[in-house]
Design a protein around this motif. Structure first.
Motif: not given
Length: 301
Positions: A1-11, A13-17, A19-27
């Motif tokens: 389960m941990y590896m799946k979550n880690f893989s999802l996060i890395e995936s 992070k690798a996507s520019r779109s 990444s922008f959505a994550i930054i926008a949500a954080i802010y």
């Protein structure tokens, strides 16, 4: 389960779109938390409430930088926080004098331009600013302390201090009738010129790098200043201080006249004594000819 979550996060992070959505949500959440902190601290002085709100938002952004192992999550904070905080405070106070409006126009013009430049150069959440990588390698045991205090908190404090003249202008304008004067227009001209200087210099640098990778940019504004973009950033906050003089020029007390200049001065020192020397050390190491360029062209003016 941990590896799946880690893989999802890395995936993600690798996507520019994504990444922008994550930054926008954080802010967005950081903004809500900042507003909540400001409203919850009604017994404190206004400037302290504003700083605590800024601090709470910074901590939230920092935490997500730790979660994503990327301190560059904080990078857009420099240009996102000022327009939101100054505009929000103006609305809260009901301040709408012409000097306040001009100050906000200048800040939004600067902020949109700088944030757009960040977005243009932002690849994804896998890419971290080279300076942060350098600090992490240099101070592995102290990395989290350096990350929080040096990369996140220090810029927040410097920019907050630089915003103080704007906050004071808004507060005074809400209580007293304030009219535009020479200082208002001069400060506005400095701010707009500073942001435009950054726009032109960054555009020239981007165009040059597309066709001359690894070479020293010595065209346009870069032929008369080694850091015209940094010069614009320095002048921007002195412009805000000059606009503030609209309401302080007639006051001879150092608390009203000189103390509010501390932020613009701290911002100037940050670039002159930290950011520029660090950048130039890297340029000399990576770009043949930079040492000669440094001898021929002045640092700022």
């Amino acid at each position: 389960m941990y590896m799946k979550n880690f893989s999802l996060i890395e995936s993600l992070k690798a996507s520019r779109s994504w990444s922008f959505a994550i930054i926008a949500a954080i802010y967005l959440i950081a903004t809500v938390l900042g507003i909540w902190a400001f409203l919850a601290l009604g017994d404190m002085t206004v400037l302290l409430r504003l700083f605590v709100a800024d601090f709470v938002a910074t901590v939230f952004v920092w935490l997500w930088g730790v979660i994503f192992s990327n301190s560059s999550v904080y990078d857009p904070y420099w240009s996102v926080a000022p327009p939101l905080m100054l505009t929000g405070y103006a609305i809260y106070c009901g301040a709408s004098s012409f000097p306040v409006v001009l100050m906000l126009v200048a800040v939004w013009y600067w902020a949109i331009r700088l944030t757009a430049n960040w977005a243009y150069t932002f690849p994804n959440l896998n890419k971290q600013d080279w300076r942060y990588d350098m600090y992490k390698e240099k101070f592995p045991r102290l990395w989290h302390i350096v990350n929080f205090t040096g990369i996140n908190l220090m810029p927040t404090i410097v920019v907050f201090l630089a915003m103080v003249p704007g906050f004071l202008l808004i507060g005074i304008s809400a209580a007293l009738p304030v009219h535009a004067g020479i200082a208002t227009w001069l400060g506005f001209f400095v701010c707009i010129s500073a942001a435009t200087l950054q726009l032109i210099s960054d555009t020239q640098a981007h165009r040059f790098r597309r066709n001359h990778r690894g070479e020293v940019c010595m065209t346009g504004l870069w032929s008369i200043s080694r850091h015209p973009n940094y010069l614009g950033e320095i002048l921007m906050w002195w412009g805000i201080y000059i606009i503030y003089l609209t309401v302080a020029a007639g006051d001879s007390s150092w608390e009203m006249l000189l103390l509010p200049a501390a932020g613009a001065l701290a911002n100037t020192c940050l670039f002159v004594f930290i950011s520029i020397p660090m950048m130039e050390k890297r340029q000399i190491a990576n770009k043949p000819g930079y040492s000669e360029y440094k001898k021929k062209v002045r640092m700022l003016i």
